[in-house]
Design an enzyme around this catalytic site. Structure first.
Site, PDB file in Angstrom:
ATOM      1  N   MET A 170       4.402  -2.952  -0.953  1.00  0.00           N
ATOM      2  CA  MET A 170       3.834  -2.137  -2.031  1.00  0.00           C
ATOM      3  C   MET A 170       2.591  -1.386  -1.571  1.00  0.00           C
ATOM      4  SD  MET A 170       3.173  -5.634  -3.868  1.00  0.00           S
ATOM      5  CE  MET A 170       3.278  -6.787  -2.500  1.00  0.00           C
ATOM      6  N   PRO A 171       2.753  -0.463  -0.668  1.00  0.00           N
ATOM      7  CA  PRO A 171       1.575   0.257  -0.162  1.00  0.00           C
ATOM      8  C   PRO A 171       1.089   1.327  -1.137  1.00  0.00           C
ATOM      9  CG  PRO A 171       3.447   0.383   1.372  1.00  0.00           C
ATOM     10  CD  PRO A 171       3.970  -0.118   0.053  1.00  0.00           C
TER      11      PRO A 171
END
Lengths: 67, 67, 67, 67, 67, 67
Positions: free
Chosen positions: F1-2
């Site tokens: 989940m950047p």
């Protein structure tokens, strides 16, 4: 009520230098914009050399490339 | 798809407190703006006391000055 | 002295909703970590739909792709 | 003179992977917008799993909830 | 190669004042840490009054509450 | 989940170019770190020329100084 964030590479910044950065950035906002120091925040982030890129390279490799 | 960044001084925030902050910030976006929690990010940054300035002083010195 | 930054897509957030986000985020920091509201900042950024990406697509195209 | 900030969970990103991210992000700005790599910064932040929330939960708990 | 981000409320900051902030912040990094101005970025964000909260209130309401 | 944040000067970036930046940054995270595009955010900020400083000068004055 300004917020100032200063990001530099992690290369041995001392607590005294941090205090100077905090003082200097706060004074700047007070002098230029008349801000209240009591509601002026300064946050300093130190970033590992390998996590900072410039010129498409990590900082250390970039500096070496300039020599 | 909101992104929430919470910065606090590094003073022993526990994993349970972080979970509460994450839950509370996500609920807030869901309740006020009807956002989808599955695409709501919360990122917590803990900042060293010496790297956080207020009133032109590092946090610890500032607190001492108020006493 | 926490700093909270909330980023959402620009889709008609009202001043009243912003006030709710500010109140809610501040209360969260007060309740979970015992922070002082007088030195708790909340900054809300509204980002144009075309400038927010998820799933490799701008937000609008992404939402359309889910239908 | 773009500035790119990449935040990921701290899960063993290697220096070589960071170099790839720096190279890729810089090339992207050069190719799409014709920016000068010498004044393109890329800063990578690694965030502890317990400090990254999604779906109202810390990252690890969220992943477990999907299984 | 520092990066400085200054966030202030949007209240008529002039281009000349912005130039002073840029000059002052850059000089600060040069003087305190010996940084190279050519790779020192300063980014100023002006935030709408209704989007900046302090004391649990939008900035304008907060100021009014102090009177 | 950047989370990826791209800041550039406001100089007529088109929606198509923004879509390319979003696609490129997402692909980068997928290819280098195996991230899930559905939880990869890209936020593009366009900063007024007068609010971006380099070399101690606003961007336009800096560019003129290089000629």
């Amino acid at each position: 009520m300004p917020y100032v964030n200063i990001k530099v590479t992690k290369e041995g910044v001392t607590p005294a230098q941090k205090a100077e950065l905090i003082k200097g950035a706060t004074d700047l906002l007070v002098n230029v914009l008349g801000k209240n120091p009591a509601t002026t925040f300064v946050v300093i982030d130190e970033v590992e050399m390998e996590s900072w890129g410039i010129g498409g390279l990590p900082a250390e490799a970039y500096r070496a490339s300039l020599k």
